[in-house]
Design an enzyme around this catalytic site. Structure first.
Site, PDB file in Angstrom:
ATOM      1  N   ILE A 107       1.993  -4.559  -8.037  1.00 32.08           N
ATOM      2  CA  ILE A 107       2.112  -3.564  -6.979  1.00 32.08           C
ATOM      3  C   ILE A 107       2.470  -2.177  -7.551  1.00 32.08           C
ATOM      4  CG2 ILE A 107       4.681  -4.308  -6.946  1.00 32.08           C
ATOM      5  CD1 ILE A 107       4.603  -3.877  -3.856  1.00 32.08           C
ATOM      6  N   SER A 108       1.788  -1.340  -7.077  1.00 27.01           N
ATOM      7  CA  SER A 108       1.900   0.256  -7.509  1.00 27.01           C
ATOM      8  C   SER A 108       3.270   0.687  -7.209  1.00 27.01           C
ATOM      9  CB  SER A 108       0.682   1.028  -6.816  1.00 27.01           C
ATOM     10  OG  SER A 108      -0.297   0.512  -6.852  1.00 27.01           O
ATOM     11  N   LYS A 109       3.656   1.734  -7.893  1.00 25.24           N
ATOM     12  CA  LYS A 109       4.857   2.675  -7.868  1.00 25.24           C
ATOM     13  C   LYS A 109       4.895   3.002  -6.309  1.00 25.24           C
ATOM     14  CE  LYS A 109       6.224   5.368 -11.073  1.00 25.24           C
ATOM     15  NZ  LYS A 109       6.534   6.007 -12.232  1.00 25.24           N
TER      16      LYS A 109
END
Ligand code: SAH
Length: 264
Positions: A107-109
């Site tokens: 999951i992206s930042k």
């Protein structure tokens, strides 16, 4: 939310007792969307109240770091990121960090997601129209997009993650999110033209069909390999489709999982 694959429904993993040390009752952020009105009853643990405080603190940090689009900040304040990560990682859900979501993906930042959403919405005063997301992953960014645009088509090439995203998103009842299982390198012609295209995985170059499927006046935001001089590096690229043609701007360095072809 609609899903373009039918498959058996897996039970969501249970949630741990609480997210972190903050347990004071803080009013939730302003309810501006259907997500709030359809939100399932809070977990019996009081997690809902705990998470709104810690989420607000994440949003404040993002604002301090320079994210200024109110629509983006409101979406980040509303979507419960902890519902998109494994229960063992819930305590890190509101840190500005990418987290594993299975099958080697992340999951992206929040910092990068909010930056990309801000770029996607830049210059748009009204709600953005149809958007194509490449790389559904766990579905977090698709949920954010559902708050800032009219329709979200989100495509994932890994069946396991497509299924996971569908399970994660189901409780939010986001009628404008359409999950697709397929190779996003081909885009999704049936939904075209798109007012926005956003990719959460980076390839060597931008697939031309993405640019073909972008509406005139639309914008694409994607990570792309930085080039032969910087092997292994990626940069965020913004492409505007103007009546005169394509205008590309290379932004800061980023680090995304690779864009791969085919399904698995
Ligand atoms: N937006 C996601 C980020 C997931 S990471 C989230 O919020 O969780 C990027 C995802 O892109 C991975 O799940 C990976 O499987 C997917 N991906 C990579 N290449 C793809 C392709 N050609 N088509 C669709 N998805 C792809």
């Amino acid at each position: 939310m609609t899903s373009h694959r039918q498959a058996g429904v897996k039970a969501r993993p249970g949630f741990p007792a609480r997210l972190g040390p903050i347990q004071t009752a803080v009013p939730p952020p302003p309810a501006v969307s259907r997500l709030a009105s359809h939100r399932p009853a809070p977990a019996p643990t009081g997690l809902g109240m705990d998470s709104s405080a810690v989420r607000l603190s994440m949003v404040n940090k993002l604002a301090q770091q320079g994210i200024s689009d109110k629509r983006v900040l409101a979406a980040l304040g509303q979507v419960e990121r902890h519902r998109f990560v494994d229960s063992a990682l819930v305590n890190q859900a509101y840190e500005d960090t990418s987290l594993p979501i299975g099958l080697g993906q992340t999951i992206s930042k929040p910092g990068v997601v909010s930056r990309m959403l801000e770029l996607l919405l830049q210059g748009q005063t009204s709600r953005l129209g149809r958007v194509l997301e490449i790389g559904t992953g766990c579905g977090y960014q698709a949920a954010l997009l559902s708050h800032v645009c009219s329709e979200v088509y989100s495509i994932e090439r890994l069946r396991g993650l497509h299924d996971k995203a569908r399970d994660n998103l189901r409780p939010f009842r986001l009628a404008n999110v359409h999950l697709l299982f397929g190779d996003g390198m081909l885009g999704y012609a049936k939904g075209a033209p798109y007012a926005g295209i956003i990719a959460a995985a980076g390839g060597e170059a931008l697939p031309t069909c993405w640019l073909d499927q972008l509406a005139v006046g639309g914008r694409l935001v994607a990570p792309v390999a930085a080039g032969a001089q910087s092997p292994g590096r990626q940069a965020l690229v913004v492409v505007d489709k103007t009546p005169q043609g394509l205008r590309q701007t290379v932004m800061e360095a980023v680090h995304f999982v690779p864009l791969k072809s085919g399904i698995a």
